[in-house]
Scaffold this motif. Structure first.
Motif, PDB file in Angstrom:
ATOM      1  N   ARG A 347      21.405 108.335 -39.578  1.00 45.27           N
ATOM      2  CA  ARG A 347      22.471 107.598 -38.891  1.00 45.27           C
ATOM      3  C   ARG A 347      23.578 108.540 -38.408  1.00 45.27           C
ATOM      4  N   ALA A 348      23.229 109.774 -38.203  1.00 49.61           N
ATOM      5  CA  ALA A 348      24.237 110.769 -37.807  1.00 49.61           C
ATOM      6  C   ALA A 348      24.964 110.345 -36.533  1.00 49.61           C
ATOM      7  N   ASP A 349      24.233 109.723 -35.593  1.00 46.97           N
ATOM      8  CA  ASP A 349      24.880 109.316 -34.339  1.00 46.97           C
ATOM      9  C   ASP A 349      25.949 108.255 -34.580  1.00 46.97           C
ATOM     10  N   SER A 350      25.716 107.400 -35.579  1.00 45.13           N
ATOM     11  CA  SER A 350      26.700 106.365 -35.888  1.00 45.13           C
ATOM     12  C   SER A 350      27.844 106.955 -36.723  1.00 45.13           C
ATOM     13  N   VAL A 351      27.485 107.836 -37.685  1.00 47.09           N
ATOM     14  CA  VAL A 351      28.505 108.445 -38.553  1.00 47.09           C
ATOM     15  C   VAL A 351      29.462 109.316 -37.726  1.00 47.09           C
ATOM     16  N   PHE A 352      28.886 110.024 -36.744  1.00 45.27           N
ATOM     17  CA  PHE A 352      29.711 110.917 -35.913  1.00 45.27           C
ATOM     18  C   PHE A 352      29.885 110.344 -34.503  1.00 45.27           C
ATOM     19  N   SER A 353      29.954 109.023 -34.412  1.00 44.29           N
ATOM     20  CA  SER A 353      30.041 108.376 -33.095  1.00 44.29           C
ATOM     21  C   SER A 353      31.322 108.745 -32.352  1.00 44.29           C
ATOM     22  N   TYR A 354      32.334 109.198 -33.089  1.00 51.44           N
ATOM     23  CA  TYR A 354      33.613 109.534 -32.449  1.00 51.44           C
ATOM     24  C   TYR A 354      33.619 110.940 -31.847  1.00 51.44           C
ATOM     25  N   VAL A 355      32.571 111.696 -32.097  1.00 51.57           N
ATOM     26  CA  VAL A 355      32.552 113.092 -31.621  1.00 51.57           C
ATOM     27  C   VAL A 355      32.275 113.115 -30.120  1.00 51.57           C
ATOM     28  N   ASP A 356      33.245 113.686 -29.351  1.00 47.49           N
ATOM     29  CA  ASP A 356      33.037 113.804 -27.912  1.00 47.49           C
ATOM     30  C   ASP A 356      33.316 115.235 -27.434  1.00 47.49           C
ATOM     31  N   GLY A 357      33.378 116.164 -28.357  1.00 46.95           N
ATOM     32  CA  GLY A 357      33.618 117.557 -27.992  1.00 46.95           C
ATOM     33  C   GLY A 357      33.728 118.414 -29.233  1.00 46.95           C
ATOM     34  N   PRO A 358      33.865 119.749 -29.054  1.00 48.99           N
ATOM     35  CA  PRO A 358      33.914 120.653 -30.211  1.00 48.99           C
ATOM     36  C   PRO A 358      35.084 120.369 -31.148  1.00 48.99           C
ATOM     37  N   LEU A 359      36.247 120.021 -30.555  1.00 53.19           N
ATOM     38  CA  LEU A 359      37.431 119.808 -31.385  1.00 53.19           C
ATOM     39  C   LEU A 359      37.234 118.594 -32.310  1.00 53.19           C
TER      40      LEU A 359
ATOM     41  N   GLY B 153      39.122 105.444 -30.338  1.00 55.98           N
ATOM     42  CA  GLY B 153      39.970 105.291 -31.520  1.00 55.98           C
ATOM     43  C   GLY B 153      39.285 104.456 -32.594  1.00 55.98           C
ATOM     44  N   PHE B 154      38.587 103.420 -32.116  1.00 54.54           N
ATOM     45  CA  PHE B 154      37.876 102.546 -33.055  1.00 54.54           C
ATOM     46  C   PHE B 154      36.821 103.327 -33.839  1.00 54.54           C
ATOM     47  N   GLU B 155      36.069 104.190 -33.129  1.00 52.01           N
ATOM     48  CA  GLU B 155      35.003 104.960 -33.801  1.00 52.01           C
ATOM     49  C   GLU B 155      35.579 105.824 -34.915  1.00 52.01           C
ATOM     50  N   TRP B 156      36.716 106.469 -34.640  1.00 51.29           N
ATOM     51  CA  TRP B 156      37.375 107.291 -35.674  1.00 51.29           C
ATOM     52  C   TRP B 156      37.767 106.424 -36.874  1.00 51.29           C
ATOM     53  N   ALA B 157      38.451 105.334 -36.555  1.00 45.14           N
ATOM     54  CA  ALA B 157      38.979 104.492 -37.630  1.00 45.14           C
ATOM     55  C   ALA B 157      37.848 103.827 -38.421  1.00 45.14           C
ATOM     56  N   HIS B 158      36.804 103.424 -37.724  1.00 48.47           N
ATOM     57  CA  HIS B 158      35.723 102.703 -38.377  1.00 48.47           C
ATOM     58  C   HIS B 158      34.907 103.625 -39.279  1.00 48.47           C
ATOM     59  N   SER B 159      34.493 104.762 -38.712  1.00 50.40           N
ATOM     60  CA  SER B 159      33.609 105.658 -39.460  1.00 50.40           C
ATOM     61  C   SER B 159      34.353 106.408 -40.567  1.00 50.40           C
ATOM     62  N   LEU B 160      35.421 107.078 -40.188  1.00 42.48           N
ATOM     63  CA  LEU B 160      36.130 107.920 -41.162  1.00 42.48           C
ATOM     64  C   LEU B 160      37.129 107.122 -42.003  1.00 42.48           C
ATOM     65  N   GLY B 161      38.046 106.464 -41.288  1.00 42.92           N
ATOM     66  CA  GLY B 161      39.107 105.724 -41.979  1.00 42.92           C
ATOM     67  C   GLY B 161      38.538 104.641 -42.872  1.00 42.92           C
ATOM     68  N   GLY B 162      37.556 103.911 -42.345  1.00 46.42           N
ATOM     69  CA  GLY B 162      36.966 102.806 -43.106  1.00 46.42           C
ATOM     70  C   GLY B 162      36.297 103.302 -44.374  1.00 46.42           C
TER      71      GLY B 162
END
Lengths: 456, 198
Positions: A347-359, B153-162
């Motif tokens: 589920r890496a794509d869901s776990v890291f779904s917020y990743v949109d760049g190196p930073l 923002g939701f993805e950050w909050a949901h995955s990490l924050g949650g």
């Protein structure tokens, strides 16, 4: 599959949270105890292990029991260090050694050392039986010498054990409290600089075990170990039967028996005992599997603990949690850990779904690291502060070594379970290595079969 | 100096004690059954969470919010800045499994005679209640982040924050639970001893 993921994740979440609660409570309580006693984490960090009787108040008679099986490599220095006590007697229990253990002990021990020779076929029947034999001798000596059992302490030492300088000046005053029935010293690994394994054992004993043991002072349920274990003779006299059982962890068994009888078990940050760490992985697995088997077998005594109306609930819960660790945490975690790793990958794509760049990747990884490795960060800091000489590199490495060393726990816990199912209660004695200045010997692993099953 | 002989319980007292034991076991079994029910009807629990979540979102920041279903999954649908958004509450987002586990644990402890039933009930209610409350806070927080910071923002909050919030929440809940349960009623014979000495 729709239900499998959430159910297993919930179980994993509960196991992680319960272990975190116990770990944080024990570590927090330990640090609070140190602060309450105005003691720093680094206490004993640079202790020396040469003169245990320095400033000894001589308020108790102390009998040191040292069980030995082929210990000529280390026994000389141990009895030599225990010789200067003015109110102490050292009993070396020679369990039919094949080497010169008895002779070396007599040569180095001086007039206060007695060698109790056990002969085959009545020897090598387990550490508990050897200690009980010596206990009978202590009883006789105490009677002959007209000593008061309430003012007599019995200290079990490993053949390679050394007490810290002035240890008795810190231990004896604690026994002035008549409720105290036993005391366990924190353990330091002497050969910690030898390799990764010895360093890891030092980290476990000195950084984690010692602090949680200080924390257990709050409930008076400090666990007893096989080295640096002090008990009051009158407490042992009040037990049903002989003090040490045939269990693979007779020390833990004794701790439970004393607690059930209402005694308080203590420790002190101001003294410690050092010993050799096991240097090879094979020997470490054998040793740890034995500890696991003893610990897991002792789990059945939870029933005695819960039935005892005189034990406080805090004591009852703490002891139950401690005895449940292999059953509730180690065994389930060996499966759940791999499950979580599997879901993390698939589920890496869901776990890291917020990743949109190196930073965002770096920030995300860092955040996950802090979240999952928080206990490692804590133990790294604690180990470094316990002994500044350790160095930041080693402290960080040890704090994170659980990733690899967890597999040692998994293997030993499952190995112990298998042996329990098979009804195997044989034990392999931990072999010692020759030390500079000690008599020479070739270390070997001696196997023996316990004559009695690990029952209590 | 007074001496106190250990009192033998009278037959009526013994009967009352038996009755109390039976009541405690029945209560414990009922609570365990309640915990299992939580797990079995987790879908209904999610529907309820969606209803409460919608009411909170509506009250706190949305122009309009309603409980709904999205592809069969309970959801909170809400409107902010002329846009309508839907927040699905999947089984993994629901608190039913965690709260149910705490309730089952509490029920089992209630059957033990040495623990004060009232304390275990309070601890169970607090432990499970804290988790339920925390999940509502999480749902409302995620809805707010989604409306203000969009999908990223939701993805950050949901995955990490949650994950952080719920792990910390469960640790705190279990800590509170285990902090409350062990405290013990002063034993009666101690009280009578003090009275006798006076």
């Amino acid at each position: 599959m729709d239900l499998l993921f959430p159910v297993l994740n919930t179980i994993a979440g509960v196991v992680i949270s319960l272990s975190l609660v116990y770990f944080l409570a024990a570590m927090g309580a330990g640090m609070h105890e140190l602060r309450k006693n105005k003691t720093k984490l680094g206490v004993q960090g640079d202790a020396r292990y040469e003169q245990p009787f320095l400033d000894e108040p001589e308020t108790f008679d102390v009998y040191f029991l040292v069980p030995c099986l082929n210990e000529e490599a280390v026994i000389g220095a141990t009895v030599g260090a225990l010789a200067p006590g003015r109110r102490s007697t050292t009993i070396v229990i020679d369990d039919a050694s094949d080497d010169r253990t008895a002779e070396v002990a007599r040569e180095q021990g001086g007039p206060n050392t007695i060698v109790l020779s056990r002969q085959l076929p009545n020897a090598r029947t387990g550490k508990g039986e050897a200690l009980n034999d010596a206990y009978l001798l202590v009883r006789r000596l105490v009677e002959e010498r007209g000593q008061d059992p309430a003012r007599v302490l019995i200290c079990v030492m490993d053949a390679d054990g050394r007490l810290s300088d002035g240890a008795l000046s810190h231990v004896l005053p604690i026994f002035e409290d008549p409720k105290v029935g036993g005391l366990q010293l924190a353990v330091r690994i002497r050969n910690r600089n030898t390799n990764f394994l010895t360093r890891f054992q030092d980290f476990q004993f000195w950084s984690m075990s010692a602090i949680t043991q200080f924390g257990r002072r709050k409930t008076g349920t400090v666990s007893l170990g096989g080295n640096g274990q002090f008990t009051r003779m009158s407490a042992l006299e009040g037990l049903d039967g002989m003090p040490w059982s045939a269990s693979l962890t007779e020390d833990l068994d004794l701790a439970i028996s004393l607690l059930i009888k209402g005694w308080t078990l203590e420790t002190t940050p101001a003294a410690s005992v050092d010993q050799q760490g096991v240097e090879s992985l094979r020997r470490l697995i054998v040793q740890r599997r034995r500890w696991y088997q003893g610990h897991m077998t002792a789990g059945k005594r939870i029933v005695d603990i819960w039935k005892n109306p005189d034990l406080s609930n805090a004591r009852m819960f703490e002891m139950s949690a401690y005895l449940s660790v292999p059953w509730l945490f180690d065994l389930p975690w060996s499966i759940l850990w791999h499950w979580l790793l599997f879901t993390f990958i698939v589920r890496a794509d869901s776990v890291f779904s917020y990743v949109d760049g190196p930073l965002s990747l770096v920030v995300g990884l860092l955040a996950w690291y802090v979240l999952t490795f928080a206990p490692s960060i804590l133990t790294t800091v604690v180990y470094l502060r316990r002994d500044r000489r350790v160095g930041l590199g080693w402290a960080i490495l040890m704090g994170h070594a659980f990733l690899v060393m967890n597999y040692l726990s998994f293997a030993c816990a499952w190995g112990a379970l298998l042996r329990m199912i098979q009804g195997r209660t044989g034990w392999d004695k931990t072999a010692r290595s020759a030390e500079p200045g000690g008599a020479t010997a070739s270390p070997s692993t001696t196997s023996a079969a316990a004559s009695a099953p690990a029952s209590h | 100096m007074s001496t106190i002989a250990p009192a033998t319980p009278a037959p009526s007292r013994r009967a009352a004690r038996r009755l109390l034991t039976a009541a405690r076991i029945l209560l414990g079994l009922a609570v365990v059954a309640l915990g299992i029910l939580f797990l079995v009807v987790e879908y209904s629990a999610r529907l309820l969470e969606a209803q409460v979540g919608a009411w909170l979102v509506d009250t706190l920041f949305a122009t309009n919010a309603l409980p709904s279903l999205s592809a069969g999954t309970p959801a909170v649908v809400f409107g902010v800045h002329d846009t309508f958004l839907a927040l699905r509450i999947t089984i993994e987002c629901s608190i039913a499994l965690y709260a149910g586990s705490i309730v089952i644990f509490g029920g089992l402890l209630m059957m033990l005679p040495r623990l004060r039933t009232v304390r275990v009930v309070v601890a169970t209610a607090l432990g499970a209640g804290l988790m339920i409350l925390l999940n509502q806070v999480r749902i409302v927080g995620l809805a707010w982040v989604l409306s203000e910071y969009g999908r990223d923002g939701f993805e950050w909050a949901h995955s990490l924050g949650g994950s952080f919030l719920m792990t910390a929440g469960l640790v705190v809940s279990l800590g509170v639970f285990l902090g409350i349960v062990p405290r013990r009623r002063p034993r009666r014979r101690f009280r009578s001893t003090r009275t006798a000495v006076r």
